[in-house]
Design a protein around this motif. Structure first.
Motif, mmCIF file in Angstrom:
data_model
loop_
_atom_site.group_PDB
_atom_site.id
_atom_site.type_symbol
_atom_site.label_atom_id
_atom_site.label_comp_id
_atom_site.label_asym_id
_atom_site.label_seq_id
_atom_site.Cartn_x
_atom_site.Cartn_y
_atom_site.Cartn_z
ATOM 1 N N ALA A 71 26.894 18.750 -26.012
ATOM 2 C CA ALA A 71 26.218 17.458 -26.130
ATOM 3 C C ALA A 71 25.180 17.545 -27.249
ATOM 4 N N VAL A 72 25.025 16.450 -27.964
ATOM 5 C CA VAL A 72 24.025 16.354 -29.023
ATOM 6 C C VAL A 72 23.145 15.134 -28.762
ATOM 7 N N ILE A 73 21.854 15.343 -28.883
ATOM 8 C CA ILE A 73 20.885 14.250 -28.792
ATOM 9 C C ILE A 73 20.116 14.193 -30.095
ATOM 10 N N LYS A 74 20.157 13.055 -30.761
ATOM 11 C CA LYS A 74 19.364 12.840 -31.967
ATOM 12 C C LYS A 74 18.075 12.164 -31.537
ATOM 13 N N ALA A 75 16.947 12.800 -31.849
ATOM 14 C CA ALA A 75 15.654 12.314 -31.362
ATOM 15 C C ALA A 75 14.692 12.111 -32.521
ATOM 16 N N LYS A 76 13.864 11.104 -32.368
ATOM 17 C CA LYS A 76 12.839 10.799 -33.385
ATOM 18 C C LYS A 76 11.459 10.951 -32.757
ATOM 19 N N ALA A 77 10.420 10.744 -33.558
ATOM 20 C CA ALA A 77 9.054 10.951 -33.088
ATOM 21 C C ALA A 77 8.782 10.148 -31.816
ATOM 22 N N GLY A 78 8.249 10.819 -30.807
ATOM 23 C CA GLY A 78 7.939 10.204 -29.522
ATOM 24 C C GLY A 78 9.008 10.436 -28.475
ATOM 25 N N ASP A 79 10.237 10.714 -28.889
ATOM 26 C CA ASP A 79 11.326 10.924 -27.930
ATOM 27 C C ASP A 79 11.148 12.250 -27.200
ATOM 28 N N ILE A 80 11.565 12.272 -25.934
ATOM 29 C CA ILE A 80 11.579 13.512 -25.169
ATOM 30 C C ILE A 80 13.017 13.846 -24.788
ATOM 31 N N VAL A 81 13.265 15.131 -24.613
ATOM 32 C CA VAL A 81 14.609 15.633 -24.327
ATOM 33 C C VAL A 81 14.503 16.745 -23.296
ATOM 34 N N VAL A 82 15.217 16.589 -22.190
ATOM 35 C CA VAL A 82 15.273 17.625 -21.165
ATOM 36 C C VAL A 82 16.518 18.475 -21.403
ATOM 37 N N VAL A 83 16.332 19.787 -21.456
ATOM 38 C CA VAL A 83 17.456 20.712 -21.534
ATOM 39 C C VAL A 83 17.844 21.087 -20.105
ATOM 40 N N PRO A 84 19.051 20.717 -19.660
ATOM 41 C CA PRO A 84 19.444 21.001 -18.274
ATOM 42 C C PRO A 84 19.732 22.484 -18.047
ATOM 43 N N PRO A 85 19.670 22.927 -16.808
ATOM 44 C CA PRO A 85 20.044 24.308 -16.494
ATOM 45 C C PRO A 85 21.487 24.585 -16.926
ATOM 46 N N GLY A 86 21.737 25.827 -17.324
ATOM 47 C CA GLY A 86 23.089 26.230 -17.676
ATOM 48 C C GLY A 86 23.482 25.980 -19.111
ATOM 49 N N TYR A 87 22.611 25.345 -19.881
ATOM 50 C CA TYR A 87 22.937 24.985 -21.253
ATOM 51 C C TYR A 87 22.142 25.827 -22.253
ATOM 52 N N GLY A 88 22.875 26.478 -23.156
ATOM 53 C CA GLY A 88 22.237 27.043 -24.322
ATOM 54 C C GLY A 88 21.894 25.918 -25.272
ATOM 55 N N HIS A 89 20.940 26.153 -26.167
ATOM 56 C CA HIS A 89 20.556 25.032 -27.031
ATOM 57 C C HIS A 89 19.971 25.516 -28.344
ATOM 58 N N ILE A 90 20.194 24.706 -29.373
ATOM 59 C CA ILE A 90 19.593 24.922 -30.678
ATOM 60 C C ILE A 90 19.031 23.586 -31.150
ATOM 61 N N THR A 91 18.107 23.653 -32.093
ATOM 62 C CA THR A 91 17.536 22.458 -32.706
ATOM 63 C C THR A 91 17.818 22.502 -34.195
ATOM 64 N N ILE A 92 18.270 21.378 -34.750
ATOM 65 C CA ILE A 92 18.645 21.292 -36.161
ATOM 66 C C ILE A 92 17.811 20.203 -36.826
ATOM 67 N N ASN A 93 17.276 20.516 -37.991
ATOM 68 C CA ASN A 93 16.574 19.511 -38.796
ATOM 69 C C ASN A 93 17.473 19.130 -39.972
ATOM 70 N N SER A 94 18.140 17.982 -39.856
ATOM 71 C CA SER A 94 19.044 17.525 -40.917
ATOM 72 C C SER A 94 18.398 16.447 -41.784
ATOM 73 N N SER A 95 17.095 16.256 -41.620
ATOM 74 C CA SER A 95 16.386 15.231 -42.386
ATOM 75 C C SER A 95 15.768 15.860 -43.637
ATOM 76 N N ASN A 96 15.096 15.021 -44.421
ATOM 77 C CA ASN A 96 14.389 15.534 -45.608
ATOM 78 C C ASN A 96 12.885 15.611 -45.370
ATOM 79 N N THR A 97 12.479 15.563 -44.108
ATOM 80 C CA THR A 97 11.071 15.674 -43.744
ATOM 81 C C THR A 97 10.877 16.800 -42.726
ATOM 82 N N THR A 98 9.643 17.277 -42.613
ATOM 83 C CA THR A 98 9.342 18.359 -41.676
ATOM 84 C C THR A 98 9.454 17.877 -40.237
ATOM 85 N N LEU A 99 10.111 18.678 -39.421
ATOM 86 C CA LEU A 99 10.209 18.431 -37.985
ATOM 87 C C LEU A 99 9.101 19.199 -37.277
ATOM 88 N N LYS A 100 8.323 18.479 -36.481
ATOM 89 C CA LYS A 100 7.314 19.103 -35.630
ATOM 90 C C LYS A 100 7.627 18.699 -34.201
#
Length: 243
Positions: free
Chosen positions: A123-152
């Protein structure tokens, strides 16, 4: 020193993920062989506003972190985190969860669940500033910055465990790589299913307003009990995984 972060007057130096730390998880291995080692992203652990809140956070076995990922390409692939899984909670067969929020920029959160060598769900969730994301149990996860701005981004997590990086590294990365042309499957896995695209988590599930800073949960840390006792919140996680 450099790249210190000022969090409510506390100046914190980061742990730095270097390019060569990503050996074994990148798509463009030919590029990596000749690439100069460089700083990729910055991890600020155990953040707090004041000592009273820090003691409250520690007493609940929680931790609040911030990660900063500047934009860049790793050869043909967008910059990403190394990726990890969480171990099971002691005494139960459910792994720890995690909670993220984008503070600045945009993020692609990729989740994957494995059974042996087979990926059962991606599953992929695209999130912007203010969005929250819960990682469910059992799932490995990575975060990708595909934008041209810094991700914090920030995360709340139980502080009682160490993340497991080897399951992703031994498969040369996550189930998919994100290139300029889009997601491409990782051939090191067998029978990888298509990506399911999900929406960010409804903030009201945690008693937060839309876009509200999730650090505010420090005023009622019981709302983060699902990070410590995920086996008690199966209905919540099922909802997170719904399209």
């Amino acid at each position: 020193m450099g790249n210190e972060l000022n969090f409510f007057g506390h100046v914190v130096a980061p742990d730095i993920r270097m390019l060569h730390d990503m050996d074994g998880v990148l798509y463009d291995t030919e590029w990596f062989r000749t690439a100069k080692d460089t700083e990729l992203y910055y991890m600020y652990r155990d953040m707090y506003r004041n000592e009273k809140e820090h003691e409250a956070i520690k007493s609940q076995h929680l931790r609040y972190d911030i990660t900063v990922i500047p934009p860049q390409m790793l050869g043909k692939e967008y910059v990403k985190t190394a990726g990890h899984y969480h171990p099971n909670v002691p005494g139960v067969s459910t792994s720890y969860s995690e909670l993220y929020q984008v503070l600045e920029g945009e993020a692609n959160y990729l989740f994957q669940r494995m059974a042996g060598e087979t990926i059962e769900d991606v599953a992929v969730i695209k999130a912007k500033a203010g969005d929250i994301v819960v990682v469910p149990p059992g799932y490995g996860h990575i975060t990708i910055n595909s934008s041209n701005t810094t991700l914090k981004m920030a995360n709340w997590v139980c502080g009682d465990f160490s993340s497991m990086y080897h399951p992703i590294k031994e498969h040369a990365g996550a189930a998919y790589y994100l290139l300029e042309k889009g997601y491409v499957p990782n051939p090191k896995y067998t029978k990888t299913p298509p990506i399911r695209y999900l929406k960010p988590t409804d903030a009201s599930m945690l008693g937060l307003g839309k876009g509200e800073d999730m650090y505010n949960l420090v005023s009622d840390l019981s709302k983060l009990d699902f990070l410590k006792n995920p086996h008690l919140y199966s209905a919540m996680f099922s909802k997170v995984l719904e399209k």
